[in-house]
Every structure is written in structure tokens, then in C-alpha cells.
Design an enzyme around this catalytic site. Sequence first.
Site, PDB file in Angstrom:
ATOM      1  CE1 TYR A  53      -2.875   3.100   0.341  1.00  0.00           C
ATOM      2  CE2 TYR A  53      -1.849   3.574   2.547  1.00  0.00           C
ATOM      3  CZ  TYR A  53      -3.306   3.814   1.726  1.00  0.00           C
ATOM      4  OH  TYR A  53      -3.783   4.739   1.710  1.00  0.00           O
ATOM      5  CG  HIS A  83      -3.387  13.796   0.052  1.00  0.00           C
ATOM      6  ND1 HIS A  83      -3.982  13.776  -1.093  1.00  0.00           N
ATOM      7  CD2 HIS A  83      -3.567  12.985   0.973  1.00  0.00           C
ATOM      8  CE1 HIS A  83      -4.074  12.088  -0.930  1.00  0.00           C
ATOM      9  NE2 HIS A  83      -4.610  11.620   0.153  1.00  0.00           N
ATOM     10  CG  ASN A 195      -0.114   8.113   6.502  1.00  0.00           C
ATOM     11  OD1 ASN A 195      -0.349   6.712   6.852  1.00  0.00           O
ATOM     12  ND2 ASN A 195      -1.264   9.090   5.841  1.00  0.00           N
ATOM     13  CE1 TYR A 279     -17.436  25.320  49.681  1.00  0.00           C
ATOM     14  CE2 TYR A 279     -18.431  24.512  47.319  1.00  0.00           C
ATOM     15  CZ  TYR A 279     -18.199  24.708  48.527  1.00  0.00           C
ATOM     16  OH  TYR A 279     -18.948  23.697  49.696  1.00  0.00           O
ATOM     17  NE  ARG A 282     -14.216  26.565  52.747  1.00  0.00           N
ATOM     18  CZ  ARG A 282     -15.331  26.200  52.734  1.00  0.00           C
ATOM     19  NH1 ARG A 282     -15.797  24.464  52.755  1.00  0.00           N
ATOM     20  NH2 ARG A 282     -16.487  26.318  52.243  1.00  0.00           N
ATOM     21  CG  PHE A 327      -2.651   6.564  10.211  1.00  0.00           C
ATOM     22  CD1 PHE A 327      -4.142   6.972  10.636  1.00  0.00           C
ATOM     23  CD2 PHE A 327      -2.458   5.378   8.861  1.00  0.00           C
ATOM     24  CE1 PHE A 327      -4.765   5.606   9.870  1.00  0.00           C
ATOM     25  CE2 PHE A 327      -2.915   4.498   8.625  1.00  0.00           C
ATOM     26  CZ  PHE A 327      -4.731   4.967   9.080  1.00  0.00           C
ATOM     27  CD  GLU A 411      -8.690   7.813   5.135  1.00  0.00           C
ATOM     28  OE1 GLU A 411      -9.343   9.456   5.026  1.00  0.00           O
ATOM     29  OE2 GLU A 411      -7.542   7.677   4.196  1.00  0.00           O
TER      30      GLU A 411
END
Length: 520
Positions: A53, A83, A195, A279, A282, A327, A411
Site C-alpha cells: 500500500y 492532499h 501520514n 470555594y 478555599r 496515524f 476511513e
Amino acid sequence: MVFKYGIDQLTVAKTMQLAKGHVKGIITDEALSNITRSCSFVDEIVDKGKVVYGINTGFGPLCDTLISASDTAKLQHNLLMSHAVGVGEIVSTEISKIMLIIKLHALCLGYSGVRTSTIERIHWFIEQDILPCVPAQGSVGASGDLAPLSHLFLPLIGLGNVYYKGRMSDTGDVLRQENIEPLQLGPKEGLALINGTQFIAAHAVHALARFHNALDAADLIGAMSLEGLMGSSKPFDPRLHELRPFPGNRFVASRIWALLAESEIIQSHVNCDRIQDPYSLRCIPQVHGASRTAWLHLKQLTEIELNSVTDNPVILGSLDTISGGNFHGQPLAIPLDYATVAAAELGNISDRRSYLIIEGRYGLPKLLIKDAGLNSGFMIPQYTTAALVSENKGLCFPASADSIPTSLGQEDHVSMGSISGRKLNKVIENLEYILAIELLYATQALDFRHPIRSTSVLEACHSFVRSQVAYAEEDRIFSTDIQHLKNLIASGKFVARANEVAIKHQINLNDKDYEQFQLS
């Protein structure tokens, strides 16, 4: 000091030191040997025509499409271009540089199949401070941070934009000025570059450094507020916290206990009729301590990620490759979301202390000014903290709780960790302003307690603020003061000044029993 990429262990602190130029990163012969061996495995895969791949197949849903040996280089070139689809604001140059540093370290581990020439070119960009322009939006945080990493590495092939000598410039023009030729990517290289989780991890590193500083500042400012409000030191007694021994709580309590030791202000009201403080005073150890714990968890997981191989496939040998999911950003996405809540809560309690200070209680004038009525005094800055706290609450929705399938369903579960990282940094930015406003208030409150003095560290903090921002006798434009104090906090100068005085007076604010909470 020298850091050896691919050999030494990367920490958050070392990453920041490399990014700031305080440590020099080098590529050793040992690392080059590991890189060369991994690259030779890829060459063997191509030569033998073994189907792997991303080396000789298409990407994502095109993983079954075979690519000829002659087209494997073109495949990687096209990958970077196709991309690079990021949008929105450009990330800071510091984030961009951290991304390069983390990716270079991961590639130098020797499991990604890249060539030494590519490694050396990435190193050159880092050393020359020529930093890619990376859009902030577009990553879903699985299959790696594909879009931002594509923009990060377009400059390797002469495309995209970089920051060069303080200006955004076309990469091609910059390389020509530097007499550098663009690279021709080899098999697997484009995929190895894009990746990975380096966008998510860079935001985690950046946030961890900022958040650590904010945590330290919050303890100091909270102690100043307590003194201004003539609160009790008893809730910080170590004996109390031994009975509920969360390390973060104990650490914060020990810091406040040390900051308040021998305070004249504390002694001046030791026999007062106040039974308990609100609070927000404290419970500082419990609230700040929980945020410390979240910070520590994120730091521990980020440092695992910094020394991991997160691309795909992983090259173990010419006949031994694994196509997996290293990834996927989920291991960082969830703790980033958790840290976002922790940072927001630090701002939430700070706003409550600011509100207490202007109420006109415990001997302080209403709205912290003598002539209230003609003057609005410090009424309105708390509106700003309220707005920022509310905005932070909206940002606390966990990005990691969402997933939208991509890549035609290949994906089908993604982390959205890039959004987690960006949100955390935005919440910290807002937190720095919230703390700045509390510091503005606490400093004015301490003025009303003088000539009775607080402790050496807290009085030094007061004086440091007063060197930048004057006491307010009447109304003025407070936004300028707020910005000055935000810059003092965000730059680390405020915390550094306190630590300097603490060391001088042998006051232990960073106990060795709690070294895990240090940024090291």
C-alpha cells in the site's frame, strides 16, 4: 547542547528548546544508517514488484489500484499536491517548526522508507528557519494530519509558501535565492511525509508549554487574591492534603502554603470571626490540582507520541511491511479534550475570585476604587472574564466525540484531534486574559492592605506588576493594562520573576517530590 534525531528521546521541553534554537538538532551516522536500511527495503519492494500500500498502489479507496514502477515517483508528487487542501488561518511559525522537528525525529527512527536526501532537506529548512505556511483547518485527525502535513512538505518539491526572513514568500523564489533545487520524491516518501499526527502533536507541545506557565501563574495570582481578600491559609495545610493525597492537589497546596508562610497579612487577621472562605479561595488546591493532573496526563501521552512512528505502512523489511493505524489521532485527541476542560476550569475559578474582589467585602472598597459612583472602577473588566469563561465553556465540547467518515468510507472513523489541539490553544489564550484581569484586581486589592505586607514572593509579584501598570485612582482605559499583564503572563516573565525571588529567599515552590509536574 545537542539533540540527536532518531536516537535521543524527545520530550516536550526539548522540542520547545529545538524550536527556539536553544538546542541544536543533528543527524548522526547511526540515524543515517537506519534511514538508509529502511529506504533500501522500499527500493527492493519496487524492484521485485511486491504490492505494498502506498508504494505501488493508489491511496485510500484506491488501495487496490496498482501503479507501475515507472510511475511510483509521480504518485508521491501527486499525493502532496492533491492532499494540500487546508483552509483558514496560517498556523504560527512556532507550530510549523515544531511540526517539522517532530516529523524529522519520527522519520529518523528508520521505519518509514524515506531517503537521506529528504531527511537532510527537512533538516535544512529547520536550521535555516525557513518555515512552511500551513493552514490551520482541514485535518480530521486520522490517516494522519493529511492536509496540514501536505502543506508542510510542499516546499520540499518547490511548491507552496514559506516564511523567509520574516515574510511570507513563494517557495520556488526562495529556493532559487538559496541556489537549492526542489526534490524529486522517491517511492513511499510522499506518504511517509503526510501520514502522521505531527499537526496534533505540535499543538499538544505548544499547549503544554503555555498551560504549564498558566498553571504556575494561576497559583501565584490565586495566592495574591487570597491575601487581598484576607483569606485563610488553613485550607493549604499539608496535613489536610495527606488525608486526600492526589498528587496535583498536594503540589498546589504545598506551593500556596509556601507562598503564604510568614505573611503579615495572614497574621493581622488570625483571630478574625470568619469561619470559612468561599470555594474559589478555599478549594484552590482541589481545582488547580485537578487541572495539573490533566496537564500531566497530556504530557505523558504526548511524549509517547513524540517518539513514535505514526505513518503507514511501517517498513520492517523488504518482505515485512505492516499497514495499520498508527496515524490515528485518538490517543491524543481524548487527552487534549480533557486538558481543554482543565484549562477552562482554571479560568472559571479565576473569574470567581475576580468577582469576589470587587464585591466590596472584607474591608475592600466596592469595585476596588475609593470614589465609586463618579468612577465605575473595576466593574467592567470582570464582564470580560465572564465573556471569556463563557466562550471557553462552548469550546469544551470534545472534538474527539465526533467522527465523520471520509475517503469513500475507507476511513470510516476519525479522531478530529486536530480540532482538539486547536481548541485547547484557544482556551489557553483566553485563560491568559482571564488571569491577567485577576492579576489586575489582586494587585489593586493588595494596595489597600499596605502598609501591612504579604510575603517576599507575593510582594515581588505586586511590585513587578506595578512596574508595568499603575495603581488606579480613577477611571481609565483598562484594556491597555489588561494587555500588558496578559503579555507578562504569556511571556513567562511573571512566573520567572516569582521563581527568581523564591530561590533567593529559599522558598520551595517546585518541590522535588513533584518533579513529574515540571516541564522537563
